[in-house]
Scaffold this motif. Structure first.
Motif, PDB file in Angstrom:
ATOM      1  N   MET A 188     -52.062  15.887 -35.510  1.00  0.00           N
ATOM      2  CA  MET A 188     -52.163  16.957 -36.490  1.00  0.00           C
ATOM      3  C   MET A 188     -52.786  16.434 -37.769  1.00  0.00           C
ATOM      4  SD  MET A 188     -48.945  19.459 -35.972  1.00  0.00           S
ATOM      5  CE  MET A 188     -47.941  18.672 -37.117  1.00  0.00           C
ATOM      6  N   GLU A 189     -53.332  17.371 -38.506  1.00  0.00           N
ATOM      7  CA  GLU A 189     -53.986  16.940 -39.739  1.00  0.00           C
ATOM      8  C   GLU A 189     -52.952  16.577 -40.795  1.00  0.00           C
ATOM      9  OE1 GLU A 189     -56.976  19.906 -40.886  1.00  0.00           O
ATOM     10  OE2 GLU A 189     -56.998  20.320 -38.741  1.00  0.00           O
TER      11      GLU A 189
ATOM     12  N   SER B  77     -51.408  19.424 -42.987  1.00  0.00           N
ATOM     13  CA  SER B  77     -50.383  20.290 -42.397  1.00  0.00           C
ATOM     14  C   SER B  77     -49.055  19.546 -42.292  1.00  0.00           C
ATOM     15  CB  SER B  77     -50.829  20.831 -41.049  1.00  0.00           C
ATOM     16  OG  SER B  77     -51.206  19.791 -40.211  1.00  0.00           O
TER      17      SER B  77
ATOM     18  N   THR C 273     -47.591  19.775 -45.685  1.00  0.00           N
ATOM     19  CA  THR C 273     -47.050  21.114 -45.934  1.00  0.00           C
ATOM     20  C   THR C 273     -45.711  21.280 -45.238  1.00  0.00           C
ATOM     21  OG1 THR C 273     -49.338  21.772 -45.671  1.00  0.00           O
ATOM     22  CG2 THR C 273     -47.755  23.521 -46.031  1.00  0.00           C
ATOM     23  N   ILE C 274     -45.658  20.820 -43.980  1.00  0.00           N
ATOM     24  CA  ILE C 274     -44.407  20.963 -43.238  1.00  0.00           C
ATOM     25  C   ILE C 274     -43.291  20.182 -43.936  1.00  0.00           C
ATOM     26  CG2 ILE C 274     -43.294  20.312 -41.077  1.00  0.00           C
ATOM     27  CD1 ILE C 274     -45.975  21.057 -39.735  1.00  0.00           C
TER      28      ILE C 274
ATOM     29  N   LEU D 208     -42.204  22.101 -46.977  1.00  0.00           N
ATOM     30  CA  LEU D 208     -41.471  23.309 -46.605  1.00  0.00           C
ATOM     31  C   LEU D 208     -40.069  22.972 -46.114  1.00  0.00           C
ATOM     32  CD1 LEU D 208     -44.287  25.321 -44.844  1.00  0.00           C
ATOM     33  CD2 LEU D 208     -43.114  25.929 -46.937  1.00  0.00           C
ATOM     34  N   LEU D 209     -39.965  21.886 -45.334  1.00  0.00           N
ATOM     35  CA  LEU D 209     -38.638  21.470 -44.873  1.00  0.00           C
ATOM     36  C   LEU D 209     -37.741  21.146 -46.061  1.00  0.00           C
ATOM     37  CD1 LEU D 209     -38.923  19.122 -41.775  1.00  0.00           C
ATOM     38  CD2 LEU D 209     -37.536  21.161 -42.031  1.00  0.00           C
TER      39      LEU D 209
ATOM     40  N   LEU E 246     -37.967  22.184 -49.095  1.00  0.00           N
ATOM     41  CA  LEU E 246     -37.607  23.388 -49.856  1.00  0.00           C
ATOM     42  C   LEU E 246     -36.573  24.218 -49.108  1.00  0.00           C
ATOM     43  CD1 LEU E 246     -41.067  24.518 -51.247  1.00  0.00           C
ATOM     44  CD2 LEU E 246     -39.258  23.281 -52.406  1.00  0.00           C
ATOM     45  N   THR E 247     -36.742  24.309 -47.784  1.00  0.00           N
ATOM     46  CA  THR E 247     -35.773  25.092 -47.009  1.00  0.00           C
ATOM     47  C   THR E 247     -34.373  24.522 -47.180  1.00  0.00           C
ATOM     48  OG1 THR E 247     -37.523  25.379 -45.386  1.00  0.00           O
ATOM     49  CG2 THR E 247     -35.326  26.048 -44.737  1.00  0.00           C
TER      50      THR E 247
ATOM     51  N   THR F 167     -35.204   8.229 -37.078  1.00  0.00           N
ATOM     52  CA  THR F 167     -36.302   8.554 -36.172  1.00  0.00           C
ATOM     53  C   THR F 167     -37.660   8.248 -36.786  1.00  0.00           C
ATOM     54  OG1 THR F 167     -36.074  10.815 -36.930  1.00  0.00           O
ATOM     55  CG2 THR F 167     -35.173  10.327 -34.779  1.00  0.00           C
TER      56      THR F 167
END
Lengths: 525, 507
Positions: free
Chosen positions: B1-2, B5, B8-9, B12-13, B15-16, B403
């Motif tokens: 994956m780039e 991204s 971003t993930i 987002l994690l 922040l969630t 991990t």
């Protein structure tokens, strides 16, 4: 075998993913829960404190037991764990009871029963071709699939915020699909039969199961051109299948049959008294139909084709009432929706029969059945879209074409679930989780199919359109003067916009089912 | 994956998790008359909005300093004022003078939580992402992993989004300082760090390494030529940024003195509550607070702090390096936490964030330290009813670290950066084997111990005669850990130098 070996290396990462999402679910315990929470609490109370004979007659709460018997038994088993948390929740009279311990117990029960789902996902991942993809372990299909299934946005918000038990039910479904992939047909059939007696909404996909088992299990061989060899029919296999289904049904419905309560049970399971659409219109054909009707009536009044005095009253409240009177277009009866559903399912079933494509063909047919009944069914809930999205995940990691369809369907389908959570504290959660899932699904599938483009420009524009829709509906609209006059306009807009995407992906999936080359299996051998 | 991204993930994690934790209870919820830090922050909005600047730090009829008087530097006050303007737009009742004391409602909670998220998103998160993305000589996977681990560090999340504070602002500014310094933007770095100090005076824990590193850099350039010029520029910029921050108070010397008195309340004693530092631990056996006068306590703590920060600071001044700077931050902050005067349990965050900066270099020890640091705040978190979020975020953090860095495979002497130490030990004690196994077993013992103590404190009632038994046990255990970590971080800051890392790369 190579696929299996490749995937075994990923066991650690699979466990980490499963554990991580479980932790997230635990974090979501204090979030808002809908009336479905009370529904299930009431069922706990009914099954715990009343004899079996009264389960389907009890009507103290408006949320009567309307799932098949296995689910009732499931609640019965849960209630015996629940009494150690808070005994009060097991009283039928205690309506709307939600002490902290009750919330904790019910939430934990969803999280723990999700173990079955996790196991099923693991089995599904081992059915996927793991050879493709880059060297990076994060970019092989089983890993991507496990994220798409375990971290599925819809399942997370429906089960762990809104509150339902879809996780372990989908566990049964995915496990039975995995068993069919592994050619353990009887087990698959058994699991699906059990599932039907947990929640009958899965009847939607029963045609795919029936035809596939008949075609690929009861007939043991094909002609070289792929058509059916009638002589290879195995009677033993049919009997085995039939007896499994009958046995499961007997265990489930037998006790009620013996008491002569079967009509009552069925009247609870299939309530046709409800309206064409749910309170919030699920994004299907009828949502589009309703809004065209509304638009025509508004235009008609404006240009004086129609007499406003003769129009049904409820028509202007926009999705609030359950009984919806059409003012211009003909009203839709349950029979009509049944007919439409049957007609839309039939081609996919024919395709499965005349053009067997192995378990992948079966899966595609299953998704088509689910989508068709979602689009044309009577009183469909928006949550039912998960029945199409989750199985489609399995296809999406195999070919770029399916991946493209998956992206459209999952994004619009998940977006259409947004109105389920309307409270302010949950707004950031749903947006963050949706972004998380979408960013991951787009970028991982793009990495899997490096050379092929997944979406054309029109589809990309359509999906980007969801962003302004969300901003308008939830941030701008409440501050405009329209918010008082037409409070349901955002819901209408959401469901119509999403309906377009879902209908489009349904059509695209149909086309791909008919144009897919015959029997991929032969190539591999 | 780039890469984008993945980043971003990661964000987002982070922040969630932050937002879901913020749905839980905050400190002092529904506990009149004093409530907790949540009320303190709301009260500051009320005070700064309704009173003229001159009265903010003074005890007046409208500003009772006994009731959560403002005791943070001006930037915090300005931030409160800014929040107050927004609050006024939404609901003026939230900040009316006097009558809004103890105001609590669902929508107000939402507003306060959102204000933390916004501040975090503007200051801390970008600093972490930029820092991790521009790490030198590290693979993409390591960069993403360290960003993920830093953003998921439970201590900061629990204190900011559970307990309720704005630590991410001051820590974020400090991070910006580190970020700028690592790209030789010394002036911008100094400004960022001045902002950090002017947001929370606790950032002074980091001041010495910043000072020594910049001073060492000036020395290196030659004190007569370029170095002197740099030093003057730095001094000027620091004074300027302080002057700007303190501008409204500069009119009167009494104003400044009063603010300073509020910032450094010497009369509040050596320590409050149960802190995992040396003084609280010693007090178990020997009641320092009663036997020694405040003045002796003050001198003693100053002397000990000074002595323990000295080695790393001298090293940093003489051989300024980026790596030394980061370890210097860890060592100094930890020394201050353990030995200085008037320490809060939350101050451990000042050590944790620098440790997050080196998590890609010593993943095993960093993870261990970060777990212990969060554990040391357990009594506070339990008081706030954050047991659920605490357990979940701790487990999540442990899992993410294991991990993404596979920490248990990174316990060799090279990975612990103890190669040099062990070779020199072996010179004297030939039978000395290896740190690897010792460290691993110590880690497991420590994690088990933390688990058991958490379980006991959460479920059992303490005996009647010893109501503070469990918090004290937590403090003592964490303090012992911290002493051990102080030793470890000092050793690797002193022993392992540049060539040690080069050796590792060659091998």
């Amino acid at each position: 075998m190579a696929a299996r070996r490749g995937w075994c290396g990923g066991r650690g990462s699979f466990l980490a993913l499963a554990f991580g999402v479980t932790l997230l679910k635990v974090l979501l315990i204090p979030t808002y829960h809908s009336t479905d929470f009370e529904v299930h609490r009431n069922w706990l109370a009914i099954t715990h404190s009343l004899p079996v004979s009264q389960w389907y007659y009890e009507a103290t709460s408006e949320w009567t037991l309307d799932y098949p018997p296995f689910f009732a038994w499931f609640e019965y088993v849960l209630s015996h764990a629940g009494k150690y948390f808070d005994k009060e929740m097991l009283s039928v009279q205690n309506l709307n009871y939600s002490s902290p311990m009750t919330v904790l117990f019910q939430r934990l029960s969803v999280i723990t029963t999700d173990m079955l789902y996790i196991y099923a996902v693991y089995q599904c991942c081992s059915c996927v071709n793991g050879k493709r993809g880059g060297k990076d372990p994060l970019e092989n299909p089983p890993f991507v699939l496990s994220v798409l299934l375990l971290w599925n946005f819809g399942l997370l918000i429906v089960d762990h915020i809104h509150f339902q038990y879809n996780g372990f039910l989908f566990g049964f479904l995915l496990l039975s699909v995995a068993r069919l992939f592994q050619k353990r047909y009887l087990e698959g059939a058994f699991l699906f039969a059990v599932l039907l007696h947990f929640k009958h909404i899965y009847l939607y996909v029963a045609p795919a199961y029936g035809i596939y088992l008949l075609r690929s299990y009861c007939f043991t061989a094909n002609n070289p051109d792929g058509s059916l060899r009638w002589r290879s029919f195995s009677f033993c296999r049919l009997i085995a299948l039939g007896s499994i289904v009958c046995l499961v049904s007997a265990v489930s419905l037998g006790p009620f049959l013996a008491r002569g309560q079967l009509p009552q049970v069925f009247s609870r399971l299939f309530p046709f008294k409800r309206g064409l659409c749910h309170a919030y219109w699920a994004p299907n054909v009828w949502a589009v139909f309703n809004s065209i009707d509304k638009m025509l009536s508004v235009l008609g009044v404006k240009y004086q084709f129609l007499d406003p005095a003769r129009m049904p009253k409820a028509a202007m409240t926009g999705g609030l009432v359950q009984e919806f009177q059409h003012s211009v277009l003909p009203s839709v009866t349950p029979l009509a929706t049944l007919f439409c559903t049957a007609v839309s399912v039939l081609p996919s079933v024919f395709c499965l029969w005349f053009k067997p494509q192995g378990p992948r063909g079966f899966l595609r047919c299953l998704v088509l059945c689910a989508l068709s009944s979602f689009l044309f069914g009577w009183h469909v809930h928006e949550k039912a879209i998960l029945l199409a999205i989750l199985p489609l995940s399995l296809l999406s990691v195999d070919t770029s074409r399916d991946a493209g369809i998956y992206l459209i369907l999952s994004t619009t389908g998940h977006f259409s679930l947004f109105p389920l959570l309307f409270t302010a504290p949950e707004l950031p959660i749903k947006i963050l989780l949706m972004l998380l899932f979408s960013v991951y699904s787009f970028s991982s599938l793009k990495a899997l199919f490096r050379k092929e483009p997944l979406l054309n420009w029109l589809e990309a524009v359509y999906l980007t359109g969801l962003i302004p829709i969300e901003i308008i509906c939830e941030i701008v609209f409440p501050f405009t003067s329209w918010a008082q006059k037409l409070p349901f306009l955002p819901l209408l807009l959401t469901s119509v916009y999403c309906a377009l995407g879902i209908i489009y992906s349904w059509l695209k999936l149909y086309i791909s089912a008919f144009t897919e080359p015959l029997e991929v299996k032969q190539k591999e051998e | 994956m780039e890469k984008w991204s993945l980043i971003t993930i990661t964000v987002l994690l982070g922040l969630t998790v932050r937002w879901t934790v913020s749905l839980g209870p905050y400190s002092g919820a529904g506990k009149p008359p004093m409530y907790g830090d949540y009320e303190a922050q709301r009260h500051w909005q009320e005070v700064t909005y309704n009173l003229p600047v001159k009265q903010w730090y003074f005890n007046t009829s409208d500003n009772n300093l006994q009731y959560w008087g403002l005791d943070y530097p001006p930037l915090t006050a300005y931030h409160s004022l800014l929040c107050a303007y927004v609050a006024k737009l939404i609901n003026p009742g939230w900040i009316t003078l006097h009558t809004s004391h103890g105001y609590e409602s669902q929508s107000h909670k939402l507003f306060m939580r959102a204000s933390v998220l916004v501040a975090d998103l503007l200051v801390y998160v970008p600093a972490v992402i930029l820092y991790c993305c521009y790490l030198k000589e590290t693979s993409v996977k390591k960069k993403i992993s360290s960003a993920l681990c830093t953003l998921l560090y439970p201590g900061l999340i629990l204190i900011d989004y559970g307990h309720f504070q704005y630590n991410s602002v001051s820590l974020g500014f400090a991070l910006w300082g580190v970020l700028f310094l690592s790209y030789d933007f010394d002036l911008s770095g100094s400004i960022a760090f001045c902002l950090a100090i002017n947001y929370k005076q606790m950032e002074l824990y980091h001041a010495l390494p910043f000072f020594c590193y910049l001073l060492g850099k000036c020395f290196k350039k030659g004190l007569m030529g370029k170095g002197l010029w740099l030093l003057m520029k730095l001094a000027f910029i620091v004074i300027l940024s302080f002057a700007v921050c303190w501008f409204p108070f500069c009119t009167d010397i009494e104003q400044i003195l009063q603010v300073l008195r509020r910032l450094f309340p010497v009369d509040r004693g050596l320590f409050e509550d149960k802190v995992a530092n040396i003084w609280c631990t010693i007090s178990v056996l020997f009641k320092i607070k009663t036997f020694l006068t405040t003045e002796i306590q003050l001198k003693l703590s100053f002397a000990l702090t000074f002595l323990t920060v000295l080695p790393s600071c001298i090293k940093l001044t003489l051989q300024p390096s980026l790596r030394g700077f980061k370890y210097g931050l860890v060592c100094c902050a930890l020394s201050f936490f353990l030995f200085s005067f008037q320490v809060h349990e939350k101050s451990i965050l000042l050590v944790s964030i620098p440790v997050c900066l080196v998590i890609h270099e010593i993943p095993f020890m960093s993870t261990w330290f970060l777990l212990v640091s969060t554990f040391s705040m357990l009594p506070l978190l339990l008081k706030d009813g954050l047991l659920l979020s605490y357990t979940v975020t701790m487990l999540a953090f442990l899992m993410v670290c294991t991990t993404s860095f596979s920490i248990f495979e990174k316990t060799s002497e090279e990975d612990l950066q103890l190669k040099r130490l062990s070779t020199s030990i072996r010179r004297y004690i030939p039978w000395f084997k290896t740190f690897s196994k010792v460290m691993k077993s110590l880690f497991f013992i420590s994690v088990t111990l933390m688990g058991i103590l958490t379980l006991i404190s959460a479920t059992m009632e303490p005996p009647k005669r010893l109501p503070d038994l469990f918090p004290l046990a937590v403090s003592v255990v964490s303090c012992l850990h911290f002493l051990f970590f102080l030793l470890y971080f000092n050793i690797i800051a002193m022993w392992e130098s540049k060539d040690g890392r080069n050796q590792k790369k060659i091998s």
